[in-house]
Design an enzyme around this catalytic site. Structure first.
Site, PDB file in Angstrom:
ATOM      1  N   HIS A 240       0.861  -1.201   0.000  1.00 11.34           N
ATOM      2  CA  HIS A 240       0.000   0.000   0.000  1.00 11.34           C
ATOM      3  C   HIS A 240       0.900   1.255   0.000  1.00 11.34           C
ATOM      4  O   HIS A 240       0.971   1.992   0.991  1.00 11.34           O
ATOM      5  CB  HIS A 240      -0.865  -0.076   1.261  1.00 11.34           C
ATOM      6  CG  HIS A 240      -1.997   0.883   1.360  1.00 11.34           C
ATOM      7  ND1 HIS A 240      -1.855   2.244   1.278  1.00 11.34           N
ATOM      8  CD2 HIS A 240      -3.317   0.660   1.553  1.00 11.34           C
ATOM      9  CE1 HIS A 240      -3.037   2.821   1.437  1.00 11.34           C
ATOM     10  NE2 HIS A 240      -3.941   1.877   1.601  1.00 11.34           N
TER      11      HIS A 240
ATOM     12  N   GLU B  44      -0.786   1.493  -5.310  1.00 15.23           N
ATOM     13  CA  GLU B  44      -0.567   0.260  -4.558  1.00 15.23           C
ATOM     14  C   GLU B  44      -0.612  -0.928  -5.514  1.00 15.23           C
ATOM     15  O   GLU B  44      -1.478  -0.986  -6.383  1.00 15.23           O
ATOM     16  CB  GLU B  44      -1.675   0.120  -3.508  1.00 15.23           C
ATOM     17  CG  GLU B  44      -1.891   1.396  -2.708  1.00 15.23           C
ATOM     18  CD  GLU B  44      -3.223   1.417  -1.958  1.00 15.23           C
ATOM     19  OE1 GLU B  44      -3.756   0.337  -1.641  1.00 15.23           O
ATOM     20  OE2 GLU B  44      -3.732   2.520  -1.707  1.00 15.23           O
TER      21      GLU B  44
END
Ligand code: TA6
Length: 298
Positions: free
Chosen positions: A165, A269
């Site tokens: 992420h 991400e």
């Protein structure tokens, strides 16, 4: 604090130091001839990567918590074994909250340094087939991140999601374009998960964006006009790319994120989430690999 000098290669010696990081959480600092990196054992969380003579590549919130059992806001949270909310459980899985074990510090030819971590056994893992999750961070002129998941069951499939992420530091998000996702299908979380197709070759951000692009293994570029920098995100064994910026209202709602900080970050991400979740047969491994590099924007 202890410091390990690594043998020198053409890039010069790498240096690894164990420190008390913020909130007294244990942290590893890796320095190579090209760059420095900080990695917290909690979450095996890379919070910092900076090339010499460049601003940091990763955004880290000034308001981030650094406390046990609290996620760090910024850097590269490891999202695993699920992405997003799950009833009665923490959002984005438990991997980012656990203290990963440091297994190996390996200098590589040419001066780069690889560090390998392993997710420890924990009660939350017991609802899944037996598995191991390793994370290898390789520091050089680029930052390479590899999440290796092995299904140790002899009988059961291991179904999971994974995602690195990654929060990127940008000069001004309004002056950023994101390339590589044109024509790709996505779920628009800010439009109630509506299914859409990306019509822009260069995505611009001027409001809240929270999109899960699916079935894409394409590299992504972040062109940052203000910092005059191009960031390249190359990935392997990843079919999802998530793009997120909370914008003004969400930023104000997040206690661990500054009200104005949405201007200086964007998340791009890489992983396998939603319809791209992984189904690992018994005895098999997956290796999500993301390599981040940057160059001047001409
Ligand atoms: O990847 C985007 C996202 O799922 C957003 O919906 C937003 O909630 C973000 O992650 C951050 O999640 P967190 O649990 O770290 O606050």
């Amino acid at each position: 604090m202890s410091t390990t000098e690594q043998p020198s290669g053409t890039g010069g010696p790498g240096r690894v130091a164990f420190l008390d990081g913020r909130g007294e959480l244990p942290m590893l600092e890796v320095a190579t001839a090209w760059s420095t990196v900080e990695i917290y054992l909690q979450g095996a969380h890379v919070t910092h990567f900076r090339k010499k003579n460049e601003p940091p590549l990763l955004f880290l919130s000034q308001c981030s918590r650094f406390a046990e059992d609290q996620p760090i806001r910024g850097g590269v949270p490891i999202v695993f074994p699920w992405f997003g909310p799950r009833e009665g459980m923490n959002q984005h899985g438990f991997a980012r909250l656990k203290n990963w074990e440091l297994k190996e510090v390996a200098p590589a030819p040419g001066g780069s340094v690889s560090v390998r971590f392993r997710l420890p056994d924990c009660p939350e893992a017991s609802s899944f087939p037996p598995f191991t999750a390793d994370y290898v961070v390789t520091v050089s002129e680029t930052l390479k991140l590899e999440l290796i998941v092995t299904n140790n069951s002899t009988t059961d499939e291991f179904v999971f999601e994974d995602c690195l992420h990654t929060y990127f530091e940008v000069g001004d998000v309004r002056a950023v374009s994101i390339k590589g996702l044109g024509g790709t299908a996505y779920l628009d979380k800010v439009a109630n998960f509506a299914q859409k197709t990306e019509t822009d070759e260069a995505i611009r951000i001027a409001s809240e964006v929270d999109r899960i692009y699916v079935n894409t293994s394409a590299p992504v570029e972040i062109l940052d006009a203000k910092l005059a920098r191009k960031i390249l995100i190359q990935k392997q064994a990843s079919l999802s790319t998530v793009v997120w910026n909370p914008w003004i209202a969400k930023a104000q709602q997040m206690p661990d994120f500054g009200n104005e900080e949405y201007e200086r970050m964007v998340c791009v991400e890489s992983g396998n989430v939603g319809s791209n979740q992984l189904r690992l047969p018994p005895g098999q491994s997956s290796r999500l690999t993301v390599e981040l590099s940057s160059s001047p924007l001409r």
